[in-house]
Design an enzyme around this catalytic site. Structure first.
Site, PDB file in Angstrom:
ATOM      1  N   TYR A  56       0.835  -1.207   0.000  1.00 18.92           N
ATOM      2  CA  TYR A  56       0.000   0.000   0.000  1.00 18.92           C
ATOM      3  C   TYR A  56       0.870   1.257   0.000  1.00 18.92           C
ATOM      4  O   TYR A  56       1.501   1.595   0.994  1.00 18.92           O
ATOM      5  CB  TYR A  56      -0.941   0.011   1.209  1.00 18.92           C
ATOM      6  CG  TYR A  56      -1.851  -1.188   1.281  1.00 18.92           C
ATOM      7  CD1 TYR A  56      -2.266  -1.853   0.132  1.00 18.92           C
ATOM      8  CD2 TYR A  56      -2.296  -1.687   2.502  1.00 18.92           C
ATOM      9  CE1 TYR A  56      -3.087  -2.967   0.188  1.00 18.92           C
ATOM     10  CE2 TYR A  56      -3.125  -2.804   2.570  1.00 18.92           C
ATOM     11  CZ  TYR A  56      -3.510  -3.433   1.409  1.00 18.92           C
ATOM     12  OH  TYR A  56      -4.309  -4.537   1.470  1.00 18.92           O
ATOM     13  N   HIS A 119       0.370 -12.028   0.987  1.00 20.41           N
ATOM     14  CA  HIS A 119      -0.527 -11.107   0.279  1.00 20.41           C
ATOM     15  C   HIS A 119      -0.875 -11.577  -1.135  1.00 20.41           C
ATOM     16  O   HIS A 119       0.007 -11.821  -1.941  1.00 20.41           O
ATOM     17  CB  HIS A 119       0.188  -9.751   0.200  1.00 20.41           C
ATOM     18  CG  HIS A 119      -0.696  -8.579  -0.057  1.00 20.41           C
ATOM     19  ND1 HIS A 119      -0.260  -7.285   0.108  1.00 20.41           N
ATOM     20  CD2 HIS A 119      -1.990  -8.472  -0.465  1.00 20.41           C
ATOM     21  CE1 HIS A 119      -1.236  -6.441  -0.187  1.00 20.41           C
ATOM     22  NE2 HIS A 119      -2.303  -7.145  -0.540  1.00 20.41           N
TER      23      HIS A 119
HETATM   24  P1  NAD Z   1     -13.294  -0.268   1.028  1.00 22.08           P
HETATM   25  O1  NAD Z   1     -14.382  -1.018   0.362  1.00 22.08           O
HETATM   26  O2  NAD Z   1     -13.180  -0.333   2.486  1.00 22.08           O
HETATM   27  O3  NAD Z   1     -13.381   1.260   0.518  1.00 22.08           O
HETATM   28  C1  NAD Z   1     -12.439   2.191   0.950  1.00 22.08           C
HETATM   29  C2  NAD Z   1     -12.761   3.586   0.413  1.00 22.08           C
HETATM   30  O4  NAD Z   1     -13.987   4.033   0.980  1.00 22.08           O
HETATM   31  C3  NAD Z   1     -11.701   4.599   0.818  1.00 22.08           C
HETATM   32  O5  NAD Z   1     -11.533   5.525  -0.235  1.00 22.08           O
HETATM   33  C4  NAD Z   1     -12.326   5.284   2.028  1.00 22.08           C
HETATM   34  O6  NAD Z   1     -11.814   6.593   2.188  1.00 22.08           O
HETATM   35  C5  NAD Z   1     -13.802   5.293   1.649  1.00 22.08           C
HETATM   36  N1  NAD Z   1     -14.724   5.382   2.790  1.00 22.08           N
HETATM   37  C6  NAD Z   1     -14.677   4.735   3.986  1.00 22.08           C
HETATM   38  N2  NAD Z   1     -15.717   5.089   4.771  1.00 22.08           N
HETATM   39  C7  NAD Z   1     -16.441   6.000   4.060  1.00 22.08           C
HETATM   40  C8  NAD Z   1     -17.621   6.743   4.324  1.00 22.08           C
HETATM   41  N3  NAD Z   1     -18.282   6.626   5.469  1.00 22.08           N
HETATM   42  N4  NAD Z   1     -18.079   7.577   3.368  1.00 22.08           N
HETATM   43  C9  NAD Z   1     -17.445   7.712   2.189  1.00 22.08           C
HETATM   44  N5  NAD Z   1     -16.310   7.037   1.882  1.00 22.08           N
HETATM   45  C10 NAD Z   1     -15.818   6.184   2.802  1.00 22.08           C
HETATM   46  O7  NAD Z   1     -11.927  -0.762   0.319  1.00 22.08           O
HETATM   47  P2  NAD Z   1     -10.457  -1.035   0.831  1.00 22.08           P
HETATM   48  O8  NAD Z   1      -9.874   0.103   1.579  1.00 22.08           O
HETATM   49  O9  NAD Z   1      -9.704  -1.505  -0.357  1.00 22.08           O
HETATM   50  O10 NAD Z   1     -10.611  -2.273   1.804  1.00 22.08           O
HETATM   51  C11 NAD Z   1     -10.517  -2.159   3.207  1.00 22.08           C
HETATM   52  C12 NAD Z   1      -9.185  -2.633   3.723  1.00 22.08           C
HETATM   53  O11 NAD Z   1      -9.081  -4.058   3.605  1.00 22.08           O
HETATM   54  C13 NAD Z   1      -7.963  -2.098   2.987  1.00 22.08           C
HETATM   55  O12 NAD Z   1      -7.658  -0.784   3.410  1.00 22.08           O
HETATM   56  C14 NAD Z   1      -6.930  -3.140   3.352  1.00 22.08           C
HETATM   57  O13 NAD Z   1      -6.455  -2.914   4.655  1.00 22.08           O
HETATM   58  C15 NAD Z   1      -7.748  -4.442   3.318  1.00 22.08           C
HETATM   59  N6  NAD Z   1      -7.695  -5.133   1.998  1.00 22.08           N
HETATM   60  C16 NAD Z   1      -6.824  -6.165   1.843  1.00 22.08           C
HETATM   61  C17 NAD Z   1      -6.727  -6.812   0.616  1.00 22.08           C
HETATM   62  C18 NAD Z   1      -5.742  -7.937   0.438  1.00 22.08           C
HETATM   63  O14 NAD Z   1      -5.060  -8.292   1.390  1.00 22.08           O
HETATM   64  N7  NAD Z   1      -5.617  -8.520  -0.719  1.00 22.08           N
HETATM   65  C19 NAD Z   1      -7.520  -6.401  -0.475  1.00 22.08           C
HETATM   66  C20 NAD Z   1      -8.435  -5.369  -0.265  1.00 22.08           C
HETATM   67  C21 NAD Z   1      -8.515  -4.744   0.966  1.00 22.08           C
END
Ligand code: NAD
Length: 321
Positions: A56, A119
């Protein structure tokens, strides 16, 4: 905030976790000071589970999270990852898994992480993941640098295949259980439950599709998924319920998932998302959303090697098995 045990580990994770991908500017450049406040505020509100990765922001998220936690390391559980370092930069060798942790610990300003995850395993040769990466992560655990180990990815069958051959403590999957996707319960939950593996559900907002801002430019979903996501957001707005809150509440109602990871970067997002603990979803609205989302409910996108795809043609048709 309610905490749940992550599988059979001794980690008690908050049911809502702090996804730190946005701290690496993955969703656009953020205000670093604001993000630090968001981290501190989240801890004040009882969020104790933070997920980051060297990938990230190519180490930026780990650096920023380490700094933002300040002197509060003891209050939180940190999950990080190894083996993915760029869009097409992967290394699932034992050597890299063992080296990577020391680099992460330096950036995170700590002497151990609570969860060390391999990952996006679908980009690897699964045999190497099983024979090298998982045993190397266990060595890291035995050395006291990680309390537990896990695997992450989009492709559920590949995650299952690895976990069957090389037991892990947790599995993190993303975009497979939310208002636009539901097949986690067909392809993963029974397996994880039977083996006592902790399940982490990431991307409850379908990587920002389920927010007023909509999908980021790089979002890999098909246009029809984004279009239906837009309609879900509009429908929620028309019913007076912000879509992110409806989406999060839906995920939090899952009976087995230990924690749902939402990406966060501002105090206001933390505040808004925490309001769901005083709210329920209107069943009528949920039924309307389900009807709307039906045509794309099991659409995912290609990710990883061809032999590791859950569906041979992930962009077309209906996927439910
Ligand atoms: P998500 O679906 O959580 O969306 C995140 C986006 O939504 C960001 O831009 C955030 O600012 C916004 N957001 C959050 N709350 C909000 C609100 N109340 N109103 C408007 N916008 C809002 O997607 P993500 O961040 O990709 O997934 C969550 C976490 O999961 C990641 O940060 C990561 O830590 C993990 N993740 C891991 C993997 C992997 O290991 N392969 C893949 C995807 C995600």
């Amino acid at each position: 905030m309610q905490r749940k045990r992550l599988g059979q580990t001794d980690l008690e994770v908050s049911v809502l976790g702090f996804g730190a991908a946005p701290l690496g500017d993955e969703y656009g450049v953020i205000d670093e000071g604001e993000a630090e406040h968001a981290v501190q505020f989240a801890i004040d509100c009882g969020i104790n589970f933070f997920d980051t990765a060297p990938y990230y922001g190519r180490t930026l998220s780990e650096e920023r999270l380490g700094k933002a936690l300040g002197g509060r390391r003891q209050e939180v559980l940190i999950a990080t990852k190894c083996s993915r370092y760029g869009l097409n930069d992967f290394d699932f060798s034992a050597k890299r898994v063992e080296e990577s942790i020391d680099e992460s610990l330096r950036r995170l300003r700590t002497d151990h992480v609570d969860l060390y995850q391999i990952h996006d395993i679908e980009f690897g040769d699964l045999r190497q993941v099983i024979e090298e990466a998982v045993p190397a992560a266990r060595k890291v655990q035995q050395a006291g640098k990680a309390r537990c180990i896990g695997i992450t990815g989009l492709q559920l069958k590949a995650l299952r295949r690895v976990a069957e051959a090389a037991p892990v403590d947790s599995i993190l999957s993303y975009a497979r259980y939310n208002l636009l996707a539901r097949d986690l319960d067909d392809l993963m939950t029974p397996f994880a439950k039977e083996r006592g593996i902790g399940l982490i559900n990431a991307s409850p907002l379908h990587l920002r599709i389920l927010t007023p801002k909509g999908a980021p430019e790089w979002h890999p979903a098909a246009p029809e998924v984004k279009e239906i996501g837009r309609k879900v957001v509009e429908l929620c707005e028309a019913r007076g319920k912000p879509a992110p809150k409806a989406a999060l509440r839906f995920c939090l109602d899952h009976p087995y998932i230990s924690t749902t990871l939402v990406g966060l970067a501002t105090v206001e997002q933390v505040r808004q998302n925490l309001e769901i603990f005083d709210e329920t979803n209107d069943p009528e609205l949920l039924a309307e959303i389900e009807d709307l989302a039906e045509p794309v409910l099991h659409h995912i996108w290609p990710s990883g090697h061809p032999e590791n795809q859950d569906y041979p043609d992930p962009m077309e048709g209906k996927r439910k098995e």
